[in-house]
Design a protein around this motif. Sequence first.
Motif, PDB file in Angstrom:
ATOM      1  N   ALA A  19     -25.930  -5.843 -38.759  1.00  0.00           N
ATOM      2  CA  ALA A  19     -26.194  -7.257 -38.469  1.00  0.00           C
ATOM      3  C   ALA A  19     -24.951  -8.102 -38.735  1.00  0.00           C
ATOM      4  O   ALA A  19     -24.627  -9.015 -37.964  1.00  0.00           O
ATOM      5  CB  ALA A  19     -27.375  -7.762 -39.291  1.00  0.00           C
ATOM      6  N   ALA A  20     -24.229  -7.810 -39.811  1.00  0.00           N
ATOM      7  CA  ALA A  20     -23.005  -8.542 -40.126  1.00  0.00           C
ATOM      8  C   ALA A  20     -21.929  -8.291 -39.072  1.00  0.00           C
ATOM      9  O   ALA A  20     -21.224  -9.224 -38.657  1.00  0.00           O
ATOM     10  CB  ALA A  20     -22.490  -8.141 -41.510  1.00  0.00           C
ATOM     11  N   ILE A  21     -21.805  -7.056 -38.632  1.00  0.00           N
ATOM     12  CA  ILE A  21     -20.845  -6.720 -37.572  1.00  0.00           C
ATOM     13  C   ILE A  21     -21.197  -7.477 -36.297  1.00  0.00           C
ATOM     14  O   ILE A  21     -20.329  -8.057 -35.640  1.00  0.00           O
ATOM     15  CB  ILE A  21     -20.810  -5.191 -37.331  1.00  0.00           C
ATOM     16  N   LEU A  22     -22.468  -7.487 -35.952  1.00  0.00           N
ATOM     17  CA  LEU A  22     -22.916  -8.185 -34.745  1.00  0.00           C
ATOM     18  C   LEU A  22     -22.648  -9.685 -34.848  1.00  0.00           C
ATOM     19  O   LEU A  22     -22.159 -10.299 -33.900  1.00  0.00           O
ATOM     20  CB  LEU A  22     -24.401  -7.923 -34.502  1.00  0.00           C
ATOM     21  N   ASN A  23     -22.917 -10.272 -36.009  1.00  0.00           N
ATOM     22  CA  ASN A  23     -22.650 -11.696 -36.210  1.00  0.00           C
ATOM     23  C   ASN A  23     -21.157 -11.994 -36.107  1.00  0.00           C
ATOM     24  O   ASN A  23     -20.751 -12.957 -35.449  1.00  0.00           O
ATOM     25  CB  ASN A  23     -23.189 -12.148 -37.567  1.00  0.00           C
ATOM     26  N   TYR A  24     -20.337 -11.174 -36.729  1.00  0.00           N
ATOM     27  CA  TYR A  24     -18.884 -11.355 -36.680  1.00  0.00           C
ATOM     28  C   TYR A  24     -18.385 -11.266 -35.242  1.00  0.00           C
ATOM     29  O   TYR A  24     -17.540 -12.044 -34.806  1.00  0.00           O
ATOM     30  CB  TYR A  24     -18.213 -10.294 -37.553  1.00  0.00           C
ATOM     31  N   TRP A  25     -18.924 -10.339 -34.488  1.00  0.00           N
ATOM     32  CA  TRP A  25     -18.580 -10.150 -33.076  1.00  0.00           C
ATOM     33  C   TRP A  25     -18.913 -11.409 -32.272  1.00  0.00           C
ATOM     34  O   TRP A  25     -18.105 -11.888 -31.483  1.00  0.00           O
ATOM     35  CB  TRP A  25     -19.332  -8.927 -32.557  1.00  0.00           C
ATOM     36  N   GLN A  26     -20.109 -11.959 -32.486  1.00  0.00           N
ATOM     37  CA  GLN A  26     -20.530 -13.161 -31.757  1.00  0.00           C
ATOM     38  C   GLN A  26     -19.695 -14.374 -32.132  1.00  0.00           C
ATOM     39  O   GLN A  26     -19.240 -15.122 -31.270  1.00  0.00           O
ATOM     40  CB  GLN A  26     -22.014 -13.448 -32.013  1.00  0.00           C
ATOM     41  N   PHE A  31     -17.118 -12.351 -28.861  1.00  0.00           N
ATOM     42  CA  PHE A  31     -17.471 -11.083 -28.223  1.00  0.00           C
ATOM     43  C   PHE A  31     -16.265 -10.244 -27.795  1.00  0.00           C
ATOM     44  O   PHE A  31     -16.235  -9.700 -26.686  1.00  0.00           O
ATOM     45  CB  PHE A  31     -18.384 -11.324 -27.010  1.00  0.00           C
ATOM     46  N   PRO A  32     -15.253 -10.078 -28.654  1.00  0.00           N
ATOM     47  CA  PRO A  32     -14.080  -9.290 -28.253  1.00  0.00           C
ATOM     48  C   PRO A  32     -14.407  -7.802 -28.151  1.00  0.00           C
ATOM     49  O   PRO A  32     -15.265  -7.285 -28.866  1.00  0.00           O
ATOM     50  CB  PRO A  32     -13.082  -9.540 -29.381  1.00  0.00           C
ATOM     51  N   VAL A  33     -13.730  -7.133 -27.248  1.00  0.00           N
ATOM     52  CA  VAL A  33     -13.851  -5.678 -27.120  1.00  0.00           C
ATOM     53  C   VAL A  33     -12.441  -5.114 -27.107  1.00  0.00           C
ATOM     54  O   VAL A  33     -11.687  -5.405 -26.194  1.00  0.00           O
ATOM     55  CB  VAL A  33     -14.599  -5.280 -25.834  1.00  0.00           C
ATOM     56  N   PRO A  34     -12.049  -4.355 -28.115  1.00  0.00           N
ATOM     57  CA  PRO A  34     -12.812  -4.047 -29.320  1.00  0.00           C
ATOM     58  C   PRO A  34     -12.801  -5.229 -30.289  1.00  0.00           C
ATOM     59  O   PRO A  34     -11.936  -6.097 -30.212  1.00  0.00           O
ATOM     60  CB  PRO A  34     -12.056  -2.880 -29.930  1.00  0.00           C
ATOM     61  N   MET A  35     -13.747  -5.196 -31.195  1.00  0.00           N
ATOM     62  CA  MET A  35     -13.760  -6.177 -32.271  1.00  0.00           C
ATOM     63  C   MET A  35     -12.780  -5.666 -33.331  1.00  0.00           C
ATOM     64  O   MET A  35     -12.808  -4.497 -33.690  1.00  0.00           O
ATOM     65  CB  MET A  35     -15.157  -6.291 -32.872  1.00  0.00           C
ATOM     66  N   GLY A  65     -23.724   7.515 -34.322  1.00  0.00           N
ATOM     67  CA  GLY A  65     -23.617   7.099 -32.934  1.00  0.00           C
ATOM     68  C   GLY A  65     -24.015   5.663 -32.631  1.00  0.00           C
ATOM     69  O   GLY A  65     -24.184   5.307 -31.465  1.00  0.00           O
ATOM     70  N   TYR A  66     -24.112   4.814 -33.645  1.00  0.00           N
ATOM     71  CA  TYR A  66     -24.516   3.430 -33.408  1.00  0.00           C
ATOM     72  C   TYR A  66     -23.343   2.510 -33.074  1.00  0.00           C
ATOM     73  O   TYR A  66     -23.516   1.478 -32.435  1.00  0.00           O
ATOM     74  CB  TYR A  66     -25.289   2.885 -34.608  1.00  0.00           C
ATOM     75  N   ILE A  67     -22.156   2.870 -33.558  1.00  0.00           N
ATOM     76  CA  ILE A  67     -20.933   2.130 -33.245  1.00  0.00           C
ATOM     77  C   ILE A  67     -19.828   3.156 -33.052  1.00  0.00           C
ATOM     78  O   ILE A  67     -19.989   4.336 -33.383  1.00  0.00           O
ATOM     79  CB  ILE A  67     -20.522   1.147 -34.378  1.00  0.00           C
ATOM     80  N   PHE A  68     -18.703   2.700 -32.527  1.00  0.00           N
ATOM     81  CA  PHE A  68     -17.491   3.507 -32.545  1.00  0.00           C
ATOM     82  C   PHE A  68     -16.525   2.778 -33.459  1.00  0.00           C
ATOM     83  O   PHE A  68     -16.184   1.617 -33.215  1.00  0.00           O
ATOM     84  CB  PHE A  68     -16.902   3.678 -31.140  1.00  0.00           C
ATOM     85  N   TYR A  69     -16.124   3.431 -34.543  1.00  0.00           N
ATOM     86  CA  TYR A  69     -15.285   2.825 -35.576  1.00  0.00           C
ATOM     87  C   TYR A  69     -13.945   3.546 -35.602  1.00  0.00           C
ATOM     88  O   TYR A  69     -13.890   4.773 -35.715  1.00  0.00           O
ATOM     89  CB  TYR A  69     -15.986   2.938 -36.930  1.00  0.00           C
ATOM     90  N   GLU A  70     -12.895   2.778 -35.485  1.00  0.00           N
ATOM     91  CA  GLU A  70     -11.541   3.314 -35.498  1.00  0.00           C
ATOM     92  C   GLU A  70     -10.778   2.652 -36.651  1.00  0.00           C
ATOM     93  O   GLU A  70     -10.244   1.547 -36.490  1.00  0.00           O
ATOM     94  CB  GLU A  70     -10.882   2.973 -34.168  1.00  0.00           C
ATOM     95  N   PRO A  71     -10.751   3.291 -37.836  1.00  0.00           N
ATOM     96  CA  PRO A  71     -10.072   2.671 -38.981  1.00  0.00           C
ATOM     97  C   PRO A  71      -8.569   2.603 -38.748  1.00  0.00           C
ATOM     98  O   PRO A  71      -7.992   3.489 -38.114  1.00  0.00           O
ATOM     99  CB  PRO A  71     -10.413   3.594 -40.148  1.00  0.00           C
ATOM    100  N   LEU A 122     -19.109  -1.923 -30.246  1.00  0.00           N
ATOM    101  CA  LEU A 122     -20.574  -1.906 -30.273  1.00  0.00           C
ATOM    102  C   LEU A 122     -21.078  -1.159 -29.052  1.00  0.00           C
ATOM    103  O   LEU A 122     -20.513  -1.276 -27.964  1.00  0.00           O
ATOM    104  CB  LEU A 122     -21.145  -3.323 -30.276  1.00  0.00           C
ATOM    105  N   LYS A 123     -22.131  -0.392 -29.247  1.00  0.00           N
ATOM    106  CA  LYS A 123     -22.740   0.314 -28.128  1.00  0.00           C
ATOM    107  C   LYS A 123     -23.635  -0.641 -27.361  1.00  0.00           C
ATOM    108  O   LYS A 123     -24.366  -1.424 -27.940  1.00  0.00           O
ATOM    109  CB  LYS A 123     -23.571   1.487 -28.641  1.00  0.00           C
ATOM    110  N   THR A 124     -23.568  -0.581 -26.056  1.00  0.00           N
ATOM    111  CA  THR A 124     -24.451  -1.403 -25.227  1.00  0.00           C
ATOM    112  C   THR A 124     -25.585  -0.561 -24.654  1.00  0.00           C
ATOM    113  O   THR A 124     -26.480  -1.094 -24.022  1.00  0.00           O
ATOM    114  CB  THR A 124     -23.677  -2.081 -24.082  1.00  0.00           C
ATOM    115  N   GLU A 125     -25.516   0.751 -24.886  1.00  0.00           N
ATOM    116  CA  GLU A 125     -26.584   1.657 -24.454  1.00  0.00           C
ATOM    117  C   GLU A 125     -26.688   2.768 -25.481  1.00  0.00           C
ATOM    118  O   GLU A 125     -25.702   3.129 -26.105  1.00  0.00           O
ATOM    119  CB  GLU A 125     -26.256   2.304 -23.111  1.00  0.00           C
TER     120      GLU A 125
END
Length: 100
Positions: free
Chosen positions: A29-36, A40-44, A74-80, A92-95
């Motif tokens: 939820a925090a990631i989604l809020n930060y993204w909004q 809405f950057p891709v990638p965030m 598999g809920y996000i793709f995270y690249e540290p 963020l996954k859209t599907e």
Amino acid sequence: MESCKPLAIFFEAISRDARICSTHIGLFAAILNYWQVNGFPVPMRAYAHEIMPLAKIAASTTYHRCIRDLHDFGYIFYEPSYKRNQPSSIYLKTEMSDDE
């Protein structure tokens, strides 16, 4: 309401996933809020210290464990980035596929 699509997909998927706990949900939820909030950057691109307070996570070990879990499950793709002066990338996954 396209911005809510990742949240709806996430909640649909976690309803069948016993590995997800309240900390994972708060972090997502925090990631989604930060993204909004950031348009809405891709990638965030974000630092842990920016997301942790939003998710009410105090320990960096908890944050890193949960964000790796969300990636591994598999809920996000995270690249540290592994660099203090460069933010990590989060997609963020859209599907969600049926096997996730």
